[in-house]
Enzyme design. Structure first.
Site, PDB file in Angstrom:
ATOM      1  N   SER A 198      39.733  13.189  80.042  1.00  0.00           N
ATOM      2  CA  SER A 198      40.899  13.203  79.173  1.00  0.00           C
ATOM      3  C   SER A 198      41.123  11.825  78.567  1.00  0.00           C
ATOM      4  CB  SER A 198      42.111  13.677  79.985  1.00  0.00           C
ATOM      5  OG  SER A 198      43.215  13.983  79.163  1.00  0.00           O
ATOM      6  N   ARG A 227      57.072  16.719  81.947  1.00  0.00           N
ATOM      7  CA  ARG A 227      55.990  17.103  82.854  1.00  0.00           C
ATOM      8  C   ARG A 227      55.776  18.613  82.874  1.00  0.00           C
ATOM      9  NH1 ARG A 227      51.261  15.298  84.641  1.00  0.00           N
ATOM     10  NH2 ARG A 227      50.763  16.005  86.746  1.00  0.00           N
ATOM     11  N   ASP A 230      39.524  25.011  78.516  1.00  0.00           N
ATOM     12  CA  ASP A 230      40.334  23.846  78.176  1.00  0.00           C
ATOM     13  C   ASP A 230      40.715  23.926  76.703  1.00  0.00           C
ATOM     14  OD1 ASP A 230      41.505  21.403  77.754  1.00  0.00           O
ATOM     15  OD2 ASP A 230      39.827  20.202  78.500  1.00  0.00           O
ATOM     16  N   HIS A 279      42.404  22.515  81.255  1.00  0.00           N
ATOM     17  CA  HIS A 279      42.145  21.081  81.168  1.00  0.00           C
ATOM     18  C   HIS A 279      42.034  20.433  82.546  1.00  0.00           C
ATOM     19  CE1 HIS A 279      41.920  17.180  79.361  1.00  0.00           C
ATOM     20  NE2 HIS A 279      43.056  16.759  79.889  1.00  0.00           N
ATOM     21  N   ASP A 280      42.741  20.956  83.511  1.00  0.00           N
ATOM     22  CA  ASP A 280      42.694  20.413  84.868  1.00  0.00           C
ATOM     23  C   ASP A 280      41.341  20.592  85.551  1.00  0.00           C
ATOM     24  OD1 ASP A 280      45.140  19.228  85.022  1.00  0.00           O
ATOM     25  OD2 ASP A 280      46.099  20.810  86.192  1.00  0.00           O
TER      26      ASP A 280
END
Length: 377
Positions: free
Chosen positions: A152, A222, A317, A350-351
């Site tokens: 990222s 968040r 992602d 994405h994680d």
């Protein structure tokens, strides 16, 4: 703990040489927190730098003697016998300038005023981070890294190293990243920032002096970010439409399990992360765009790179899509760079780059083992 680097401790490096940031503001001095794992070899050719993402820090692997549950955020990847093998490599993790885990940042005391920097701390860019990181490398006696890697925002830093200091890195591993953010990504960041900026407890960035924390804004930021890091399938598999109590309550309290999860993640994050640092990190993401100075031509932007590259993306992602990674690969191939590319099938969005995924780790292991052969032959 099996295959762990074991007990680690953070180190602090102080720099008294002024750092001129891209914003025009000069930091007269600053500190960086970092950790190291493994042993630097005699000719200092086995060093690897880990660049962290938005909410990352220097604690990349291992655990602390007084807090064994505090395991490094990339511990699944780094350690003896792991893909990034600390029996072979000397690994450095650091907390970026502007961070909130020990490096000089908005919550640090400004020596000129005796108060936290707060809103006066400069907006920093990926280029600024790379410049500060070179000074840490110099301090450690490392003239060239065997590899620089990150996911990222960390991947953006790794790429920038190859452009700012092409002679100082032999390999770049750019994971789940992009050559610049899309308009949609900038929009997500702006909404997250506005949640913080409009929190009554933010006080224009000087909330430290008021003895408060903009918890609500940081929590919302968040929660929004976390949604974008996951895939729809992952959320469906983990939570679906499950209700906490098994029935509808017909009110605005937490009813669905996904709501409970997001609020938990938001509360946990707001309890330890600095709001000003969140603003800085998202702005650095927005500003990264090496092609900007080359009339938006990414091929020309990567002409300076001399490193070999491994570029990895993940199928689900959607925040940093495989298409964005393929643009990096295309620019590198245009410049006749050695580049390997893998698109990993993963359900975690994405994680995924933080997960212990067999195919992903096998690709990393194979590439890193080839690097190790360069200095062990």
């Amino acid at each position: 703990m099996d295959n762990s680097v074991g007990i680690v401790s953070a180190q602090r490096a102080q720099f008294d040489t002024p750092l001129a940031t891209r914003s025009g503001i000069v930091l007269p001095r600053y500190e960086l927190m970092y950790e190291t794992y493994g042993t630097l070899n005699a000719d200092r050719s086995n060093a690897v730098l880990i660049c962290h993402a938005l909410s990352g820090h220097h604690h990349v692997a291992g655990y602390y003697a007084d807090d064994p549950k505090n395991v490094g955020w990339w511990d699944t990847l780094i350690g003896p016998g792991k893909p990034l093998d600390t029996n072979k490599f000397f690994v450095i993790g650091l907390n970026n300038l502007g961070g909130c885990h020990g490096s000089t940042g908005p919550s640090s005391i400004d020596p000129n005023t005796g108060k936290p920097y707060g809103a006066s701390f400069p907006v920093v860019t990926v280029e600024d981070w790379v410049e500060s990181q070179t000074r840490l490398a110099d301090r450690l006696g490392i003239q060239q890294f065997a590899a620089i890697l990150g996911g990222s925002l960390g991947g953006m830093q790794a790429m920038q190293w190859s452009l700012s200091y092409p002679e100082r890195v032999r390999h770049v591993l750019a994971i789940a990243t992009a050559p610049r953010l899309t308009a949609e990504n900038i929009a997500f960041n702006d909404v997250a920032r506005n949640a913080i900026l409009t929190d009554p407890d933010f006080h224009g960035g000087n909330f430290y002096e008021h003895g408060v924390v903009p918890t609500r804004g940081l929590r919302l930021a968040r929660m929004l970010g976390h949604i974008t890091y996951l895939s729809d399938d992952a959320m469906a598999d983990k939570f679906g439409r499950s209700l906490r109590s098994g029935k509808l309550a017909y009110n605005y309290d937490i009813e669905f399990e996904i709501e409970s999860y997001l609020r938990y993640q938001g509360d946990k994050f707001a309890a330890y992360f600095d709001a000003n640092t969140y603003l800085l990190m998202t702005k650095a993401l927005d500003y990264f765009d090496p092609a900007r100075e080359f009339d938006d031509n990414l091929d020309r932007a990567f002409a300076a790179a001399k490193a070999d590259f491994l570029v990895l993306s993940f199928t689900t992602d959607w925040r940093f899509s495989p298409e964005r990674s393929r643009a990096i690969v295309s620019a590198l191939l245009h410049n006749r760079r050695n580049v390997s590319y893998a698109e990993i099938t993963s359900a975690h969005g994405h994680d995924s780059f933080l997960m212990q995924h067999t195919h992903y780790h096998n690709v990393m292991r194979a590439y890193l083992n080839n690097i190790a052969r360069e200095f062990s032959a």
